[in-house]
Design a protein around this motif. Sequence first.
Motif, PDB file in Angstrom:
ATOM      1  N   VAL A 353       0.793  -1.231   0.000  1.00 12.09           N
ATOM      2  CA  VAL A 353       0.000   0.000   0.000  1.00 12.09           C
ATOM      3  C   VAL A 353       0.827   1.284   0.000  1.00 12.09           C
ATOM      4  N   PHE A 354       1.690   1.444   0.995  1.00  9.83           N
ATOM      5  CA  PHE A 354       2.302   2.763   1.227  1.00  9.83           C
ATOM      6  C   PHE A 354       3.732   2.846   0.700  1.00  9.83           C
ATOM      7  N   GLU A 355       4.169   4.084   0.441  1.00 10.32           N
ATOM      8  CA  GLU A 355       5.551   4.289   0.031  1.00 10.32           C
ATOM      9  C   GLU A 355       6.480   4.058   1.211  1.00 10.32           C
ATOM     10  N   ASN A 356       7.708   3.696   0.914  1.00 14.37           N
ATOM     11  CA  ASN A 356       8.764   3.644   1.922  1.00 14.37           C
ATOM     12  C   ASN A 356      10.076   3.988   1.227  1.00 14.37           C
ATOM     13  N   LYS A 357      11.066   4.285   1.999  1.00 15.57           N
ATOM     14  CA  LYS A 357      12.356   4.681   1.431  1.00 15.57           C
ATOM     15  C   LYS A 357      12.889   3.588   0.510  1.00 15.57           C
ATOM     16  N   GLY A 358      13.205   3.962  -0.718  1.00 14.23           N
ATOM     17  CA  GLY A 358      13.769   3.015  -1.678  1.00 14.23           C
ATOM     18  C   GLY A 358      12.751   2.258  -2.501  1.00 14.23           C
ATOM     19  N   LYS A 359      11.462   2.365  -2.151  1.00 13.40           N
ATOM     20  CA  LYS A 359      10.436   1.607  -2.877  1.00 13.40           C
ATOM     21  C   LYS A 359      10.261   2.159  -4.292  1.00 13.40           C
ATOM     22  N   ARG A 360      10.019   1.271  -5.223  1.00 15.30           N
ATOM     23  CA  ARG A 360       9.784   1.689  -6.604  1.00 15.30           C
ATOM     24  C   ARG A 360       8.582   2.626  -6.653  1.00 15.30           C
ATOM     25  N   ALA A 363       2.711   2.725  -9.758  1.00 10.61           N
ATOM     26  CA  ALA A 363       1.785   1.653  -9.379  1.00 10.61           C
ATOM     27  C   ALA A 363       1.745   0.625 -10.495  1.00 10.61           C
ATOM     28  N   PHE A 364       1.551  -0.633 -10.137  1.00  4.19           N
ATOM     29  CA  PHE A 364       1.391  -1.673 -11.152  1.00  4.19           C
ATOM     30  C   PHE A 364       0.692  -2.878 -10.557  1.00  4.19           C
ATOM     31  N   SER A 365       0.225  -3.753 -11.448  1.00  2.00           N
ATOM     32  CA  SER A 365      -0.278  -5.075 -11.079  1.00  2.00           C
ATOM     33  C   SER A 365       0.564  -6.096 -11.819  1.00  2.00           C
ATOM     34  N   TRP A 366       0.942  -7.164 -11.124  1.00  2.00           N
ATOM     35  CA  TRP A 366       1.806  -8.165 -11.741  1.00  2.00           C
ATOM     36  C   TRP A 366       1.552  -9.502 -11.073  1.00  2.00           C
ATOM     37  N   GLY A 367       2.045 -10.557 -11.659  1.00  2.00           N
ATOM     38  CA  GLY A 367       1.888 -11.882 -11.077  1.00  2.00           C
ATOM     39  C   GLY A 367       2.279 -12.935 -12.088  1.00  2.00           C
ATOM     40  N   SER A 368       2.216 -14.183 -11.684  1.00  2.00           N
ATOM     41  CA  SER A 368       2.480 -15.285 -12.611  1.00  2.00           C
ATOM     42  C   SER A 368       1.423 -16.365 -12.390  1.00  2.00           C
ATOM     43  N   TYR A 369       1.467 -17.381 -13.226  1.00  2.00           N
ATOM     44  CA  TYR A 369       0.429 -18.419 -13.208  1.00  2.00           C
ATOM     45  C   TYR A 369       0.347 -19.116 -11.853  1.00  2.00           C
ATOM     46  N   ASP A 370       1.487 -19.191 -11.164  1.00  2.90           N
ATOM     47  CA  ASP A 370       1.533 -19.927  -9.897  1.00  2.90           C
ATOM     48  C   ASP A 370       1.640 -19.020  -8.676  1.00  2.90           C
ATOM     49  N   THR A 371       1.379 -17.736  -8.875  1.00  2.00           N
ATOM     50  CA  THR A 371       1.329 -16.827  -7.724  1.00  2.00           C
ATOM     51  C   THR A 371      -0.017 -16.109  -7.761  1.00  2.00           C
ATOM     52  N   MET A 372      -0.341 -15.474  -6.655  1.00  3.06           N
ATOM     53  CA  MET A 372      -1.507 -14.600  -6.684  1.00  3.06           C
ATOM     54  C   MET A 372      -1.110 -13.298  -7.381  1.00  3.06           C
ATOM     55  N   PRO A 373      -2.081 -12.494  -7.795  1.00  6.29           N
ATOM     56  CA  PRO A 373      -1.733 -11.178  -8.347  1.00  6.29           C
ATOM     57  C   PRO A 373      -1.123 -10.303  -7.253  1.00  6.29           C
ATOM     58  N   TYR A 374      -0.216  -9.437  -7.666  1.00 10.05           N
ATOM     59  CA  TYR A 374       0.380  -8.479  -6.734  1.00 10.05           C
ATOM     60  C   TYR A 374       0.187  -7.060  -7.258  1.00 10.05           C
ATOM     61  N   VAL A 375      -0.138  -6.155  -6.340  1.00 11.01           N
ATOM     62  CA  VAL A 375      -0.391  -4.750  -6.689  1.00 11.01           C
ATOM     63  C   VAL A 375       0.556  -3.859  -5.907  1.00 11.01           C
ATOM     64  N   LEU A 376       1.337  -3.061  -6.614  1.00  4.97           N
ATOM     65  CA  LEU A 376       2.178  -2.069  -5.964  1.00  4.97           C
ATOM     66  C   LEU A 376       1.475  -0.720  -6.033  1.00  4.97           C
ATOM     67  N   LEU A 377       1.300  -0.106  -4.871  1.00  7.56           N
ATOM     68  CA  LEU A 377       0.775   1.257  -4.776  1.00  7.56           C
ATOM     69  C   LEU A 377       1.789   2.116  -4.027  1.00  7.56           C
ATOM     70  N   ASN A 378       1.638   3.430  -4.162  1.00  7.11           N
ATOM     71  CA  ASN A 378       2.312   4.371  -3.267  1.00  7.11           C
ATOM     72  C   ASN A 378       1.214   5.306  -2.764  1.00  7.11           C
ATOM     73  N   TYR A 379       0.353   4.738  -1.927  1.00 12.87           N
ATOM     74  CA  TYR A 379      -0.894   5.400  -1.525  1.00 12.87           C
ATOM     75  C   TYR A 379      -0.619   6.665  -0.721  1.00 12.87           C
ATOM     76  N   ASN A 380      -1.283   7.766  -1.131  1.00 14.82           N
ATOM     77  CA  ASN A 380      -1.018   9.061  -0.494  1.00 14.82           C
ATOM     78  C   ASN A 380      -2.301   9.751  -0.025  1.00 14.82           C
ATOM     79  N   TYR A 381      -3.361   8.975   0.238  1.00 12.09           N
ATOM     80  CA  TYR A 381      -4.597   9.456   0.885  1.00 12.09           C
ATOM     81  C   TYR A 381      -5.442  10.397   0.021  1.00 12.09           C
ATOM     82  N   GLU A 382      -5.199  10.454  -1.290  1.00 10.46           N
ATOM     83  CA  GLU A 382      -5.946  11.364  -2.149  1.00 10.46           C
ATOM     84  C   GLU A 382      -6.935  10.596  -3.024  1.00 10.46           C
ATOM     85  N   LEU A 383      -7.876  11.344  -3.603  1.00  6.83           N
ATOM     86  CA  LEU A 383      -8.888  10.723  -4.456  1.00  6.83           C
ATOM     87  C   LEU A 383      -8.255  10.018  -5.649  1.00  6.83           C
ATOM     88  N   ASN A 384      -7.173  10.593  -6.189  1.00  2.00           N
ATOM     89  CA  ASN A 384      -6.465   9.943  -7.296  1.00  2.00           C
ATOM     90  C   ASN A 384      -5.935   8.570  -6.897  1.00  2.00           C
TER      91      ASN A 384
END
Length: 599
Positions: A353-360, A363-384
Amino acid sequence: MGEVKRQKLREEIDEKYKWKVDKIYESVEAFEKDFEILKAEAPKLKEYQGKLKDGKTIYEFLKASEKYSRLAEKLLMFAYLRCYEDTSNSKYQALKTKVDIYLAEFGSYIAFFEPEILALPTEELKNIIKNTEELKEFNFMFDTLLSQKEHVLSKEIEEVLALASDSMQAPDNIRSMLANADMRFSIIKGENGEEIQLTEENYSSLIKSKDKSVREAAFKALFGEYKKLENTFGTALISSIKNFIFNAKVRHYKSALEASLKPNNIPTEVYKSAVKTINDNLGLLHRYVKLKKKLLNLDEIHMYDLYVPVTDYKSEEIQFEDAVEIVKDGLNPLGKEYLNIFDDGVKAGWIDVFENKGKRGGAFSWGSYDTMPYVLLNYNYELNDVSTLAHEMGHSIHSYYSRKEQPYQYHNYSLFLAEVASTTNEILLINHLINKAEDRERKLYLVNQQLEQIRTTVFRQLMFAEFELVSHEELEKGNALTPEDFNKIWHDLNVKYFGEEMVVDEEIDIEWARIPHFFSDFYVYQYATGYSAANAFANNILENGEAAVEKYKGFLKAGSSDYPIKVLQKAGVDMLTPEPVEATMKTFESLLAILEEII
């Protein structure tokens, strides 16, 4: 002085807001164990070379290739996700680099498959498939392969091209290092006269400043730096386009455009029709520019005024848990099953969910056939950020459905379809928010948000597409191109797209150098076609309810089990006609009417 607000370290983020990468591998040691297995066993795939002459052997190779490809993808996911959590972590950087290097080698193990299969006489191959029960599930894959027979080369050449793939990425890598590592922007004055070091990251905020002098300074400083390096950027882009043209010629395509589209059975006319349809509707964009000039109370409107909000409305701070509920409310028309998957994904640790030092960033969604989907966010509490959550979960649930319903060889949907589900979610969400808005300023803000979405995703991306088309065609004719030529093409397109009200500042001429997507050949048009397909789905769902939802879920479940155009057609959206883009233009026009009514 108050305490300086700093980015949190990774370990300071609450675990409930982190994705669960340990569901892929519990530890680096477990990763290394599988990596050693892959390196030891995957070379066995080369033993099939020269032996693909009967159904049993072909099937054995396909299943072995699937086994090792799935393992490689799982390793890739772990290494990349861990690296993206903190890009400064040298341990995970090393894992990512190791996987990257190995995957180039792995590609050479299987490069012989297509040329060897296609070296068989067509009727012989069809009989092998027909008489081998196990190969029935691969029917569409073989049909697709046969349709590309004239474009697949000998196994020796395919292997060379696979080994050269990393070198062919040099123009993109050079551009990336130049833009992301070497460029340094000047210091400008902010709204309160404070000195601000301009960066690509803060430019997007500064260009929205209500203070004209701030956004003008940011605009001129940013593109001034690109201008200084136009020869290097231009050479990189020309080299990249030449690589795509080389690939097209080597594989016997009529053009780089055909080489990009034909593997997915997309006629080049789909691309050209989208560009033509947007050109036929540029009057709507001119009308929007005129309206924005009025809303901003400007004597003249410049390129650096395009991103300024038309209202002072400020979204309230939205906690992540509230964002989840807002998105679910917006996606309610998709039904209980869809919402349950959404809920389960949030609880199962799909999202970081949240940004941290060094984090990419981003935002993206990614995964593979044998994993669950993964979502990277850098959530900043705004409507966007709420909209971004809806978007990325749209990708993830699309992937969830396609992996659940399709065998491995068909689980990945094509790039042509990649933005459809995510954008459908965004459109449903913003329609919901507009309909709920009672406050004038909030409604004005939301309507303009959707207008901006169409301007940037459809008008702007198709302007990009037109730039690509013109550039490639010039080089394919044997004409030389220089950075000055790119500048002129870009300038003229901006004049045409934005109309006579717009002052097309000379700094914008170099903007092409800032667009990394031009190094992914003929990619950007898919944002526009994807938005148009999503707009059609969203309208149908809102108008026709459950029946439309079932058709839409059929699209989500289809993966790549058919050509992308047909996948959409089966779900009721025909991209072979200009209708979806034209319908999006009607949506844009109706939003303009709402905006005019509000003011």
